[in-house]
Scaffold this active site. Structure first.
Site, PDB file in Angstrom:
ATOM      1  N   ASP A  29      47.586  45.275  43.384  1.00 52.10           N
ATOM      2  CA  ASP A  29      47.779  44.591  42.097  1.00 52.10           C
ATOM      3  C   ASP A  29      49.020  45.113  41.364  1.00 52.10           C
ATOM      4  OD1 ASP A  29      45.284  43.451  42.719  1.00 52.10           O
ATOM      5  OD2 ASP A  29      44.211  44.979  41.577  1.00 52.10           O
ATOM      6  N   GLY A 108      32.749  41.853  40.889  1.00 51.63           N
ATOM      7  CA  GLY A 108      31.836  40.724  40.889  1.00 51.63           C
ATOM      8  C   GLY A 108      31.165  40.442  39.562  1.00 51.63           C
ATOM      9  N   ASN A 143      36.319  35.612  32.798  1.00 48.79           N
ATOM     10  CA  ASN A 143      36.298  37.049  33.082  1.00 48.79           C
ATOM     11  C   ASN A 143      37.562  37.680  32.511  1.00 48.79           C
ATOM     12  OD1 ASN A 143      35.628  39.538  34.105  1.00 48.79           O
ATOM     13  ND2 ASN A 143      35.960  39.013  36.250  1.00 48.79           N
ATOM     14  N   ALA A 144      37.397  38.615  31.591  1.00 48.96           N
ATOM     15  CA  ALA A 144      38.530  39.237  30.898  1.00 48.96           C
ATOM     16  C   ALA A 144      39.110  40.377  31.726  1.00 48.96           C
ATOM     17  CB  ALA A 144      38.121  39.723  29.520  1.00 48.96           C
ATOM     18  N   ILE A 145      39.788  40.007  32.820  1.00 49.05           N
ATOM     19  CA  ILE A 145      40.568  40.958  33.613  1.00 49.05           C
ATOM     20  C   ILE A 145      41.901  40.310  33.969  1.00 49.05           C
ATOM     21  CG2 ILE A 145      38.509  42.061  34.560  1.00 49.05           C
ATOM     22  CD1 ILE A 145      39.131  40.693  37.236  1.00 49.05           C
ATOM     23  N   ASP A 146      42.769  41.075  34.607  1.00 48.60           N
ATOM     24  CA  ASP A 146      44.060  40.559  35.095  1.00 48.60           C
ATOM     25  C   ASP A 146      44.953  40.058  33.960  1.00 48.60           C
ATOM     26  OD1 ASP A 146      42.967  41.156  37.514  1.00 48.60           O
ATOM     27  OD2 ASP A 146      42.981  39.120  38.313  1.00 48.60           O
ATOM     28  N   TRP A 165      35.079  32.453  37.803  1.00 48.65           N
ATOM     29  CA  TRP A 165      34.371  31.754  36.740  1.00 48.65           C
ATOM     30  C   TRP A 165      35.113  30.454  36.395  1.00 48.65           C
ATOM     31  CZ3 TRP A 165      33.251  36.711  37.686  1.00 48.65           C
ATOM     32  CH2 TRP A 165      31.911  37.101  37.573  1.00 48.65           C
ATOM     33  N   GLU A 198      42.880  33.750  40.282  1.00 50.30           N
ATOM     34  CA  GLU A 198      42.971  34.916  39.403  1.00 50.30           C
ATOM     35  C   GLU A 198      44.419  35.383  39.314  1.00 50.30           C
ATOM     36  OE1 GLU A 198      40.331  37.764  41.129  1.00 50.30           O
ATOM     37  OE2 GLU A 198      41.639  38.206  42.825  1.00 50.30           O
ATOM     38  N   ASP A 270      53.812  39.501  40.573  1.00 52.06           N
ATOM     39  CA  ASP A 270      54.460  39.770  39.290  1.00 52.06           C
ATOM     40  C   ASP A 270      55.930  39.411  39.437  1.00 52.06           C
ATOM     41  OD1 ASP A 270      54.649  40.735  36.627  1.00 52.06           O
ATOM     42  OD2 ASP A 270      55.350  42.684  37.344  1.00 52.06           O
TER      43      ASP A 270
END
Length: 307
Positions: A29, A108, A143-146, A165, A198, A270
């Site tokens: 990532d 997950g 989902n509050a990531i990335d 999601w 994502e 990125d």
């Protein structure tokens, strides 16, 4: 990945299409930036804070001190079952300061949080904890990531984020706090593909906002099906369409990189200065180790990205 076949047999300069990275180039990532004469790449941690590697030329990399090697106390408030490592950092420079968004979650689950750290100089190794940016719970359909910072054409900061999601979200940020000020916009989803989208990254170029995302499954070594897709919009809030005219909210997305015989599951991309793109890929020639991949990024006559 155009240019990779020759890159493995011939040493490449940093100006070549594929940067043949070496040294301590293990990363997952990745997000990249250059401060002075030094390149820094930030990535998902391994249980002792966010991973950082650095390089003088973008080719040979070495480890730098991790960020938050000791978990911050507030993480447990929002994600009681968070895992020991932090995920998916994004580094950007804005208004005289470096801003690092990162994720706290468990695999997950969408009980997650995006945190923020900042510094006026990466080389100092001194990071300020700026706390919670946005969170999600099992009651949310996202989902509050990335998290990924983008500055619009008028100089305003926005944060895109999301994983599975209902897909990718976007929210405007306050210029001073660098935290959300208003509503959430939906900009990409894959309702017919198990929600497998994502890692958003948005960049502005010549009148268009380009949204890069990762499709399908990461984190399974050489069995990963991760791949990079993109679309564009005249407005930062969308709608984003791919080269075939498909709306990214309905599963659209033109594939940019789906890997090759050596590099499996490339993703979590990125883009820096519209001129290079980084992502991780699993090296089939090295037991599926996740490594830093960097390419020069080009744009065709219609304004679409390519290698």
């Amino acid at each position: 990945m155009i240019g990779l076949i020759t890159a493995f047999s011939t040493p490449q300069a940093a100006s070549a299409a594929f940067w043949d990275t070496k040294g301590d180039n293990f990363i997952h990532d990745p997000s990249i930036i250059k401060e002075g004469n030094t390149w820094y790449t930030f990535g998902t941690g391994l249980g002792s804070g966010l991973r950082v590697i650095k390089s003088a030329d973008g080719i040979t990399w070495s480890a730098a001190p991790s960020i938050f090697p000791t978990p911050l106390s507030w993480w447990k408030m929002y994600v009681p079952n968070h895992e020991a490592h932090q995920w998916a950092p994004d580094i950007s420079y804005y208004n005289g300061r470096y801003w690092l968004y990162y994720s706290v979650s468990s695999f997950g689950s969408n009980t997650s949080a995006i945190g923020l750290a900042s510094t006026d100089r990466i080389a100092s190794g001194q990071w300020r904890d700026d706390g919670l940016v946005i969170r999600s719970t099992s009651a949310n359909n996202y989902n509050a990531i990335d998290g990924d910072l983008v500055i619009d054409k008028d100089g305003n900061p926005w944060l895109s984020f999301g994983s599975f999601w209902s897909g990718i979200k976007l929210t405007k940020l306050d210029k001073n706090t660098m935290k959300p000020t208003g509503e959430l916009y939906s900009i990409a989803s894959r309702p017919n593909n198990g929600g497998a989208v994502e890692a958003p990254n948005i960049t502005y170029k010549d009148g268009y906002y380009y949204l890069f995302v990762s499709f399908d499954r990461c984190c399974q070594g050489i069995d990963s099906t991760y791949k990079i897709a993109y679309g564009r919009s005249k407005n930062i809030t969308g709608p984003y369409y791919d080269k075939s005219g498909r709306n990214m909210l309905n599963g659209g997305g033109t594939i940019l990189d789906a890997g090759n015989e050596r590099w499996k599951g490339p993703g979590h991309q990125d883009v820096l200065n519209n001129s290079i793109i980084v992502r991780h890929g699993y090296d089939a020639l090295d037991n599926g180790v996740s490594k830093l991949l960097i390419n020069d990024l080009y744009w065709d006559s219609q304004g679409w990205p390519r290698y």
